[in-house]
Design an enzyme around this catalytic site. Structure first.
Site, short mmCIF file in Angstrom:
data_model
loop_
_atom_site.label_atom_id
_atom_site.label_comp_id
_atom_site.label_asym_id
_atom_site.label_seq_id
_atom_site.Cartn_x
_atom_site.Cartn_y
_atom_site.Cartn_z
N GLU A 52 6.23 4.60 7.28
CA GLU A 52 5.84 5.84 6.63
C GLU A 52 6.62 7.04 7.14
O GLU A 52 6.52 7.43 8.30
CB GLU A 52 4.34 6.09 6.84
CG GLU A 52 3.48 5.16 6.01
CD GLU A 52 1.99 5.28 6.34
OE1 GLU A 52 1.20 4.68 5.60
OE2 GLU A 52 1.65 5.95 7.32
N ASN A 93 0.19 11.00 6.16
CA ASN A 93 -1.05 10.60 6.79
C ASN A 93 -2.10 11.70 6.86
O ASN A 93 -3.20 11.48 7.34
CB ASN A 93 -0.77 10.05 8.19
CG ASN A 93 -0.17 8.67 8.08
OD1 ASN A 93 -0.83 7.74 7.62
ND2 ASN A 93 1.09 8.54 8.48
N THR A 130 -0.70 -3.09 10.75
CA THR A 130 -1.40 -3.18 9.46
C THR A 130 -0.49 -3.86 8.53
O THR A 130 0.16 -3.26 7.70
CB THR A 130 -1.68 -1.85 8.79
OG1 THR A 130 -2.44 -1.10 9.65
CG2 THR A 130 -2.49 -2.04 7.52
N THR A 147 0.87 -1.18 0.00
CA THR A 147 0.00 0.00 0.00
C THR A 147 0.91 1.23 0.00
O THR A 147 1.34 1.67 -1.05
CB THR A 147 -0.95 0.00 1.22
OG1 THR A 147 -0.20 -0.21 2.41
CG2 THR A 147 -1.98 -1.09 1.07
#
Lengths: 389, 389
Positions: free
Chosen positions: A262, A384, A182, A148
């Site tokens: 991230e 985010n 996740t 992702t």
């Protein structure tokens, strides 16, 4: 290679059209046997995506023939309709593969709260069956298809002295906290093991690897780690031997998840020693790893031990008994705090390496535990806040 | 006006030279009586700064004549030497004021782990005694002298129908989480009350105001809230009446803390309703308020209810029993999630106001609770990475 390096496995990864940008978004892993042993662990978030609800019951018998994974949508908070979508995916693949739907596990990852586009998903699943193969290319394609916000695919493998192989692929870059992150992980092995042995090995490995990754304290609705064993090597291994190999592959993949978190500019290893118990050490490590002030300080290359000590002090005494005046803290090998107060000068600490090691000694026992986390950066905030994910 | 609006109080705020940049850094509040009633609540962090250790035992008898507060250094993690510094400060001021050292409370705020510069601190304290006065100017100067990363001074006051006044000053912009925040608060009243009544009123007010502020989940080593009562109005009030006034002043100051939180672009009010208990509601509200993914989404003006629901799902069922399929979530009045799934379109939500209201209905009872937090922004990362604090 990774998931098809063990004997008895084929895989595929392709672009089914679930993602709008045309990148790969569907992976398939098939266990050709002779065994169909399967084990799995799932998120402990009470909000569980439809594929988690499905796969949890499908794997309860310790058997599975295939795992289908999609990125581009989490199929979480989608109600009975979302569960029906997952069920239909399993049924469809089972029909094409000639197996029971109960032997098809499903994983999804992406935005929460939206239905999956079923037409491209089902036709993509059919195309994936046609594309099934073994080798480096399909392993890489499968690892790419589950990405992702990941920037690189994650693969790992270990070969035991007996010749038994354990391979794995993983995705996960945000909403990355146990238990679990996740993340979707598929591990394969050609060891000849039963379901109980596989589950024991997987649970033990997860506890000290994926469960120790806490990038942003946010636990996802879709986390799944699956271990498939084909038995194709013909070699029986015991739980300890398999467990060590699964742990090694899991640790490798977990470290890759942290490295690709991230927006991170530092990978932070928080090690808490001399605790009264492993749980106590873990609670202190996790509190430090979750402190926004510790994480922003590290982003700023500031070995701010006051924030570390302050975070440790937030853990209730009943959870982690220790005396504040016994605390010592080292950052990248420099003991900046001893006896709860300032010790060596913070200017001695070199914060430039990507890997930052925070070592805390509680002076309260002999147990220890560690957590891997990341710093809190502008890029994390950007990634985010600018995109719905 | 604020702390000297109630009868019987004088204050001062000046630049003692503790801060390198020459800004005000020392405040003094003196209660001239006739009563010397005092109450206080302190941080529950196990790492407690020297002034917290000192003031906690000094106020144990329910009496205090003065509070001296400095910014420019927290005097935390400074060992026995740091405690001696605090003791010496209290002794020095007590000598000048002609009171017992036990009646002088001390508060400090700033960087953890460094000793305070005692020479400027003590001479500044002497100068503050000379400057003691009542009125708008000294109230403002005192409120300014306790600021660290605050951008504006915080003051509040309430006048009861009986004419009794409650005033207060506060500082706090980061490391802002209960219980309590990195905040220093001094409240004053001319009500004629005893220490037990004052403590009861203060504890009740704090529980639903300062304890409900959770800007960044980081609990400080120095948090102190002090209430001084002079009795100079000659008007006796009961605990309920005083409690309501203290609550109102505390709520006003708490809201100001949130509004000035480091780098924030939204003030976020998380309200959880229909919970099985207040504690359950509070646990869910706090989990949502602490989610980096929720906070970055709000910064990006994205009403990402999936992240809100996922955060709620991280609270263990034993802490907050509810059924995920009963969850509803409204953001700024738009019910984007009902029955655990998508409801009204997220595009209907206007995220441009600074105040963001997240309402979660658990469908599990009649209790509710709320938390005030902030979004997670580039400015927060910048402020906490670029400067040691």
């Amino acid at each position: 290679m990774s998931i098809t390096r063990p004997l008895g496995f084929r895989a595929a990864g392709l672009a089914a059209g679930i993602k709008a940008d045309g990148r790969r978004d569907l992976a398939l892993v098939v266990n050709d046997g002779p065994r169909d042993t399967a084990a799995a662990v799932f998120t402990s978030n009470r909000v569980q995506a439809a594929p988690v609800l499905w796969s949890r019951q499908a794997v309860a018998d310790g058997r599975a023939r295939a795992v289908v994974l999609n990125s581009g949508g989490a199929n979480a908070c989608t109600g009975p309709e979302g569960f029906a979508d997952t069920h239909r995916t399993a049924e469809h693949l089972a029909g094409v593969l000639g197996v029971s739907a109960q032997d098809v596990l499903v994983c999804s990852t992406g935005l929460i709260g939206e239905r999956l586009p079923m037409e491209p998903l089902l036709s993509g699943a059919g195309a994936a069956v046609d594309a099934l193969d073994a080798g480096e290319q399909v392993d890489a394609a499968a690892a790419q298809a589950i990405m992702t916000t990941d920037t690189v695919p994650k693969t790992a493998e270990v070969v035991l002295p007996s010749g038994v192989v354990v391979g794995g692929i993983a995705k996960g870059a945000g909403m990355l906290a146990p238990q679990l992150a996740t993340m979707l992980v598929v591990l394969t092995t050609d060891a000849d093991v039963d379901a109980a042995t596989a589950q024991e090995a997987l649970a033990a490995a997860t506890r000290t690897t994926f469960d120790r990754v806490d990038s942003d304290a946010c636990m996802s609705t879709n986390d799944t780690v699956i271990l498939l064993a084909s038995g194709a090597s013909g070699t029986a291994v015991d739980a300890a031997e398999l467990g060590e190999a699964v742990r090694a592959v899991s640790a490798d993949l977990a470290r890759q998840l942290v490295a690709d978190a991230e927006g991170a500019s530092h990978d932070v290893h928080v090690v808490v020693r001399s605790a009264s118990s492993e749980d106590a050490a873990l609670a202190v490590a996790r509190e430090i790893a979750r402190s926004s002030l510790v994480k922003t300080a590290i982003f700023g290359n500031d070995p701010n031990w006051g924030r570390i000590v302050s975070a440790a002090g937030c853990v209730p005494e009943a959870v982690a008994p220790f005396d504040v005046t016994d605390l010592s803290v080292s950052v990248n090998g420099v003991e900046v705090c001893r006896g709860g107060g300032a010790h060596r000068d913070r200017s001695e600490v070199d914060m430039t390496p990507r890997e930052t090691v925070i070592e805390v000694d509680l002076g309260a026992g002999a147990a220890e535990a560690d957590i891997w986390t990341n710093d809190l950066t502008h890029a994390y905030v950007e990634e985010n806040s600018a995109y719905s994910s």
